[in-house]
Design a protein around this motif. Structure first.
Motif, PDB file in Angstrom:
ATOM      1  N   VAL A 127       0.889  -1.123   0.091  1.00 59.13           N
ATOM      2  CA  VAL A 127       0.027   0.004   0.214  1.00 59.13           C
ATOM      3  C   VAL A 127       1.017   1.203  -0.163  1.00 59.13           C
ATOM      4  N   PRO A 128       0.716   2.277  -0.762  1.00 62.50           N
ATOM      5  CA  PRO A 128       1.548   3.395  -0.869  1.00 62.50           C
ATOM      6  C   PRO A 128       1.237   4.040   0.332  1.00 62.50           C
ATOM      7  N   PRO A 129       2.395   4.653   0.914  1.00 63.58           N
ATOM      8  CA  PRO A 129       2.214   5.567   2.105  1.00 63.58           C
ATOM      9  C   PRO A 129       0.830   6.624   2.085  1.00 63.58           C
ATOM     10  N   THR A 130       0.636   7.001   0.890  1.00 61.79           N
ATOM     11  CA  THR A 130      -0.627   8.356   0.837  1.00 61.79           C
ATOM     12  C   THR A 130      -1.867   7.527   1.064  1.00 61.79           C
ATOM     13  N   LEU A 131      -1.962   6.067   0.957  1.00 62.29           N
ATOM     14  CA  LEU A 131      -3.320   5.550   1.114  1.00 62.29           C
ATOM     15  C   LEU A 131      -3.244   4.935   2.606  1.00 62.29           C
ATOM     16  N   HIS A 132      -2.232   5.184   3.352  1.00 59.79           N
ATOM     17  CA  HIS A 132      -2.163   4.510   4.817  1.00 59.79           C
ATOM     18  C   HIS A 132      -3.555   5.086   5.377  1.00 59.79           C
ATOM     19  N   THR A 133      -3.453   6.168   5.616  1.00 64.48           N
ATOM     20  CA  THR A 133      -4.715   6.726   6.392  1.00 64.48           C
ATOM     21  C   THR A 133      -6.023   6.614   5.895  1.00 64.48           C
ATOM     22  N   PRO A 134      -6.410   6.477   4.508  1.00 67.34           N
ATOM     23  CA  PRO A 134      -7.690   6.146   4.021  1.00 67.34           C
ATOM     24  C   PRO A 134      -8.058   4.633   4.227  1.00 67.34           C
ATOM     25  N   LEU A 135      -6.977   3.862   3.923  1.00 66.59           N
ATOM     26  CA  LEU A 135      -7.310   2.437   4.178  1.00 66.59           C
ATOM     27  C   LEU A 135      -7.444   2.292   5.686  1.00 66.59           C
ATOM     28  N   MET A 136      -6.707   2.663   6.553  1.00 70.77           N
ATOM     29  CA  MET A 136      -7.110   2.755   7.913  1.00 70.77           C
ATOM     30  C   MET A 136      -8.712   3.054   8.301  1.00 70.77           C
ATOM     31  N   SER A 137      -8.791   4.357   7.637  1.00 67.51           N
ATOM     32  CA  SER A 137     -10.197   4.946   8.122  1.00 67.51           C
ATOM     33  C   SER A 137     -11.301   3.961   7.363  1.00 67.51           C
ATOM     34  N   GLY A 138     -10.952   3.298   6.130  1.00 66.72           N
ATOM     35  CA  GLY A 138     -12.036   2.659   5.612  1.00 66.72           C
ATOM     36  C   GLY A 138     -12.143   1.006   6.321  1.00 66.72           C
ATOM     37  N   SER A 139     -11.188   0.694   6.840  1.00 67.86           N
ATOM     38  CA  SER A 139     -11.328  -0.647   7.644  1.00 67.86           C
ATOM     39  C   SER A 139     -11.777  -0.281   8.850  1.00 67.86           C
ATOM     40  N   ASN A 140     -11.780   0.888   9.270  1.00 69.60           N
ATOM     41  CA  ASN A 140     -12.190   1.158  10.649  1.00 69.60           C
ATOM     42  C   ASN A 140     -13.789   1.283  10.561  1.00 69.60           C
ATOM     43  N   ALA A 141     -14.256   1.777   9.501  1.00 72.10           N
ATOM     44  CA  ALA A 141     -15.540   1.774   9.094  1.00 72.10           C
ATOM     45  C   ALA A 141     -16.204   0.531   9.138  1.00 72.10           C
ATOM     46  N   ILE A 149     -17.719 -10.680   1.218  1.00 71.82           N
ATOM     47  CA  ILE A 149     -17.107 -10.529   0.093  1.00 71.82           C
ATOM     48  C   ILE A 149     -16.768  -9.044  -0.392  1.00 71.82           C
ATOM     49  N   LEU A 150     -17.935  -8.281  -0.263  1.00 72.44           N
ATOM     50  CA  LEU A 150     -17.835  -6.871  -0.651  1.00 72.44           C
ATOM     51  C   LEU A 150     -16.725  -6.313   0.337  1.00 72.44           C
ATOM     52  N   PHE A 151     -16.638  -6.857   1.721  1.00 74.42           N
ATOM     53  CA  PHE A 151     -15.442  -5.935   2.613  1.00 74.42           C
ATOM     54  C   PHE A 151     -14.310  -6.377   1.964  1.00 74.42           C
ATOM     55  N   ILE A 152     -14.104  -7.734   1.480  1.00 75.26           N
ATOM     56  CA  ILE A 152     -12.770  -8.139   1.039  1.00 75.26           C
ATOM     57  C   ILE A 152     -12.523  -7.278  -0.111  1.00 75.26           C
ATOM     58  N   LEU A 153     -13.414  -6.994  -0.938  1.00 74.23           N
ATOM     59  CA  LEU A 153     -12.995  -6.343  -2.199  1.00 74.23           C
ATOM     60  C   LEU A 153     -12.829  -4.864  -2.007  1.00 74.23           C
ATOM     61  N   GLY A 154     -13.406  -4.289  -0.805  1.00 74.22           N
ATOM     62  CA  GLY A 154     -13.332  -3.188  -0.631  1.00 74.22           C
ATOM     63  C   GLY A 154     -11.967  -2.834   0.121  1.00 74.22           C
ATOM     64  N   LEU A 155     -11.813  -3.644   0.956  1.00 76.85           N
ATOM     65  CA  LEU A 155     -10.239  -3.607   1.466  1.00 76.85           C
ATOM     66  C   LEU A 155      -9.296  -3.447   0.602  1.00 76.85           C
ATOM     67  N   LYS A 156      -9.329  -4.507  -0.484  1.00 76.42           N
ATOM     68  CA  LYS A 156      -8.330  -4.691  -1.557  1.00 76.42           C
ATOM     69  C   LYS A 156      -8.261  -3.440  -2.461  1.00 76.42           C
ATOM     70  N   GLY A 157      -9.444  -2.787  -2.691  1.00 74.85           N
ATOM     71  CA  GLY A 157      -9.723  -1.715  -3.664  1.00 74.85           C
ATOM     72  C   GLY A 157      -8.868  -0.568  -2.810  1.00 74.85           C
ATOM     73  N   LEU A 158      -9.046  -0.331  -1.366  1.00 77.62           N
ATOM     74  CA  LEU A 158      -8.526   0.756  -0.984  1.00 77.62           C
ATOM     75  C   LEU A 158      -7.005   0.746  -0.781  1.00 77.62           C
ATOM     76  N   GLY A 159      -6.277  -0.260  -1.410  1.00 78.06           N
ATOM     77  CA  GLY A 159      -4.901  -0.350  -1.183  1.00 78.06           C
ATOM     78  C   GLY A 159      -4.047   0.230  -2.376  1.00 78.06           C
ATOM     79  N   SER A 160      -5.005   0.522  -3.424  1.00 80.03           N
ATOM     80  CA  SER A 160      -4.389   1.268  -4.699  1.00 80.03           C
ATOM     81  C   SER A 160      -5.066   2.358  -5.182  1.00 80.03           C
TER      82      SER A 160
END
Lengths: 95, 288
Positions: free
Chosen positions: A25-39, B13-24
């Motif tokens: 994960v590119p560093p710029t996306l660390h916070t959004p990813l954290m926030s999204g998985s938090n949701a 499944i949507l959560f998995i795809l969502g987390l994967k999507g948030l990675g790029s």
């Protein structure tokens, strides 16, 4: 016991998926990813709804359930909206 | 019931795809959207569960919680995003704690001493899951509030309490003893409340010694905790949706905090225990 083994199987397999789903994960996306998985961790709302909606229990149990629904919904709605705002900002930067 | 579990599977499944999507970068907005849709499906599936008898409190809770969450998300400054995430995460942990307490008082009221959950689980497993849900939820709540306060600047530096590691170890020990007591005598409700209280204190102690710069990693880790708390709640309620999604977030949160540590050239251990270990040197270096 049968139910417990089934639940444990699901738990362990989901943990492995969780480990694999996030790789580079590119560093710029660390916070959004954290926030999204938090949701997504606001999934506790499922338990909260079951507690708030059960009938024939004490008012105390229902009120605890109601508070849990409120808190989990703040986590969910706030979490997804904040993530969206962060990602919008990235988009604007690129344009 | 089958339909509900199927819906939970789709949500997962949507959560998995969502987390994967948030990675790029390119797929991130869509990833977030997929996660939100998954959550909507999970909520609707839960609402049609036959255990849900009255909707008044649920709807009130959904309306109030959504409104507060939306207002908070709209008002927050861009620069204050990490602390907002910390606060949201603390609420998620609090929800797991409250669900555990609510479920306990529900079952205790019904069965008194014969504490066998309607979920079909034998008492010890049920008690252990209930304890995990309450403890992890409580630690997430107070830990996140401390993280929020630090990022807000209320408590910027790593705070050192006297005999911090001893205090932590002592509190952990008390927690273990109380847990053993509760598993043996689950009808003692007061023990559960004591456990929740100790866990709340432990959450403060675990985060208060960590410096402000390391907070993002701590928040990622606490986020993982709130997922695990939700998964534990799933074991209490025997609910697959909670177990899958909770453990998914729990595991991915740990990986994310590791990645964030790497980006900052820190090790996870140094972040978590560094505060306590460096303390003596730091104390010595403070002039005056």
């Amino acid at each position: 016991m049968e139910a417990l083994i089934g639940a444990l199987t699901i738990f362990v397999l989901a943990v492995f998926v969780g480990f694999e789903v996030i790789t580079k994960v590119p560093p710029t996306l660390h916070t959004p990813l954290m926030s999204g998985s938090n949701a997504i961790s606001g999934i506790a709302v499922v338990g909260a709804i079951l507690c708030a909606g059960a009938e024939g229990t004490s008012l105390f149990a229902t009120i605890l359930g109601f508070l849990a629904v409120v808190l989990a919904m703040i986590n969910i709605v706030g979490g997804f909206m904040v993530t969206d705002r962060m990602l919008q900002m990235f988009k604007r930067k690129k344009d | 019931m089958m339909l509900i579990n199927l819906a939970y599977l789709i949500a997962a499944i949507l959560f998995i795809l969502g987390l994967k999507g948030l990675g790029s970068p390119r797929s991130a907005p869509r990833g977030n959207m997929l996660g939100a849709v998954g959550m909507l499906i999970a909520i609707i599936a839960t609402l049609i569960n036959k255990e849900v008898m009255s909707y008044t409190w649920i709807i009130a809770g959904i309306v109030v919680g959504s409104a507060i969450g939306a207002i908070m998300a709209k008002r927050v400054q861009m620069t204050q995003m990490p602390e907002m995430v910390a606060l949201f995460n603390g609420f998620g942990g609090a929800a797991s704690l409250l669900v555990a307490l609510s479920e306990y008082s529900k079952v205790a009221g019904h069965y008194h001493n014969a504490l066998v959950a309607d979920a079909g689980m034998a008492a010890p497993q049920w008690s252990v899951a209930l304890l995990l849900s309450a403890i992890i939820g409580a630690v997430t709540l107070t830990g996140s509030i401390v993280a929020w306060a630090k990022l807000q600047g209320y408590a910027d530096k790593a705070m050192q309490l006297p005999n911090q590691s001893l205090l932590r170890a002592g509190l952990g020990l008390v927690l273990l003893v109380l847990c053993a007591w509760f598993v043996v005598k689950p009808e003692m409700g007061i023990v559960l409340y004591a456990i929740a209280l100790v866990a709340l204190l432990l959450g403060i102690l675990l985060v208060i010694a960590i410096g402000g710069a390391d907070m993002p990693v701590v928040i990622a880790l606490l986020n993982s905790y709130s997922g695990l708390a939700a998964a534990a709640t799933g074991f209490v309620l025997n609910n697959n949706g909670l177990i899958i999604s909770g453990s998914l977030v729990g595991a991915s949160g740990i990986i994310l905090s590791k990645i964030m540590c790497k980006a900052m050239n820190r090790s996870l251990g140094a972040v978590l225990f560094g505060g306590a270990m460096v303390s003596d040197e730091q104390m010595a270096n403070i002039p005056g």
